[in-house]
Design an enzyme around this catalytic site. Structure first.
Site, PDB file in Angstrom:
ATOM      1  CE  LYS A  51     158.108   9.130  -6.571  1.00  0.00           C
ATOM      2  NZ  LYS A  51     158.301   8.570  -5.235  1.00  0.00           N
ATOM      3  CD  GLN A  95     160.639   6.545  -3.204  1.00  0.00           C
ATOM      4  OE1 GLN A  95     160.323   7.644  -3.650  1.00  0.00           O
ATOM      5  NE2 GLN A  95     159.877   5.482  -3.370  1.00  0.00           N
ATOM      6  CG  ASP A 118     155.383  11.508  -0.279  1.00  0.00           C
ATOM      7  OD1 ASP A 118     154.891  11.058  -1.328  1.00  0.00           O
ATOM      8  OD2 ASP A 118     156.555  11.290   0.085  1.00  0.00           O
TER       9      ASP A 118
HETATM   10  N1  GUN Z   1     157.421   4.615  -1.629  1.00  0.00           N
HETATM   11  C1  GUN Z   1     156.434   4.016  -2.344  1.00  0.00           C
HETATM   12  N2  GUN Z   1     155.498   4.925  -2.686  1.00  0.00           N
HETATM   13  C2  GUN Z   1     155.910   6.110  -2.182  1.00  0.00           C
HETATM   14  C3  GUN Z   1     155.355   7.424  -2.212  1.00  0.00           C
HETATM   15  O1  GUN Z   1     154.275   7.694  -2.757  1.00  0.00           O
HETATM   16  N3  GUN Z   1     156.086   8.382  -1.579  1.00  0.00           N
HETATM   17  C4  GUN Z   1     157.255   8.115  -0.935  1.00  0.00           C
HETATM   18  N4  GUN Z   1     157.892   9.118  -0.328  1.00  0.00           N
HETATM   19  N5  GUN Z   1     157.787   6.906  -0.885  1.00  0.00           N
HETATM   20  C5  GUN Z   1     157.113   5.908  -1.509  1.00  0.00           C
END
Ligand code: GUN
Length: 295
Positions: A51, A95, A118
């Site tokens: 990311k 995350q 998110d």
């Molecule tokens: N863990 C797995 N997918 C995601 C996501 O799309 N966002 C976040 N914050 N954590 C994740």
């Protein structure tokens, strides 16, 4: 059988993002994304790194905050509050999953909904359910929908089965695909670990979307001839023949089902790259909304 190329589609989405970034720069806006990782789960570290790299490649502002597994709830809340107040940051992502001692729901509620790229905050969950376009939709569901649209796979009137009921994928994806509008208008069934006769439910699907985190769970008896399969699973399984000692497989047994499918996503290279592209797109949307710049 069509192989749905998530990597190429994500690259196209990111090119659109690049164009938006140029127009935002003309208005003096540089979108900024903060990604917060607590602990040292290797898969989470890889996602967060990817990311951060994607943001930097696009010339966006990116802040990667890596905290030890021993970080307390209050310390993490302080980090979130700091990011809420930081005018250079338009998107905040913590995350998931955090270490066990962290109350994830409380952390999500502490994120400013205007920066919740998110789409996990209750305010944004509500906006999705209410079909309010100002809200943020979680990135993986958005990526699944975008793949279907880019490959001109109709959803209107079709039977979609989402396998999995998580707050990150299953539930928001069901809301998104049953909403009114292009890429939606589907008849959605959400099946899960407690559903009776999963193969029979899945065989009804015109579009089957497994999102349960179980390697190669979906076998040929789950798939109707001519179905489309969008595989959300990204599972690490041991493979001594590779340098890393593992390889990635989806929730579907690709080799067993591909010949029955009208179209299917590979793992890796399917939904995964789309999730990151939609995160960037959501961050640009957040920056536009915060600064009142039309898109
Ligand atoms: N863990 C797995 N997918 C995601 C996501 O799309 N966002 C976040 N914050 N954590 C994740």
């Amino acid at each position: 059988m069509t192989l749905i190329d998530g990597k190429a589609t994500a690259a196209r989405v990111l090119e659109e993002c690049r164009t938006s970034l140029t127009s935002l720069a003309a208005s003096g806006v540089l979108p900024g994304l903060a990604v917060v990782l607590v602990g040292d789960d290797p898969a989470s570290r890889a996602y967060v790194g990817s990311k951060d790299r994607t943001c930097r490649d696009l010339g966006m502002h990116s802040l990667k905050i890596e905290l030890p597994a021993s970080t307390t709830q209050e310390e993490l809340l302080q980090v979130v509050r700091g990011l809420n107040a930081d005018p250079a940051i338009h998107g905040i992502l913590v995350q998931s999953p955090p270490p066990k001692h962290i109350d994830e729901a409380a952390i999500v509620r502490a994120i400013d909904p205007a920066k919740d790229v998110d789409g996990f905050h209750p305010e944004n969950v509500a906006r999705l359910a209410l079909e309010d376009p100002s809200g943020f939709v979680p990135c993986t569901p958005l990526g699944c929908q975008r793949l279907l649209m880019e490959y001109k796979i109709p959803t209107e009137g079709t039977k979609v089965v989402v396998l999995g009921r998580s707050m990150i994928v299953g539930k928001p994806l069901a809301l998104l695909l049953m909403a009114k509008g292009p890429g939606s208008n589907a008849t959605v069934t959400v099946a899960h670990s407690r559903s009776r006769d999963l193969p029979a439910i899945c065989r009804e699907a015109d579009i089957l979307i497994p999102a349960i985190g179980k390697p190669k769970f979906v076998t040929a008896d789950f798939v109707k001839e001519g179905a489309v399969v969008i595989d959300v699973g990204i599972n690490r399984i041991a493979d001594p023949s590779t340098k890393s000692g593992y390889r990635l497989v989806g929730d579907a047994d690709f080799d067993a089902i591909a010949s029955k499918c009208r179209a299917i996503t590979p793992v890796p290279g399917g939904v995964g790259p789309m999730t990151i592209a939609m995160l960037i797109s959501n961050t640009i949307k957040a920056a536009r909304q915060i600064h009142g710049v039309a898109g």
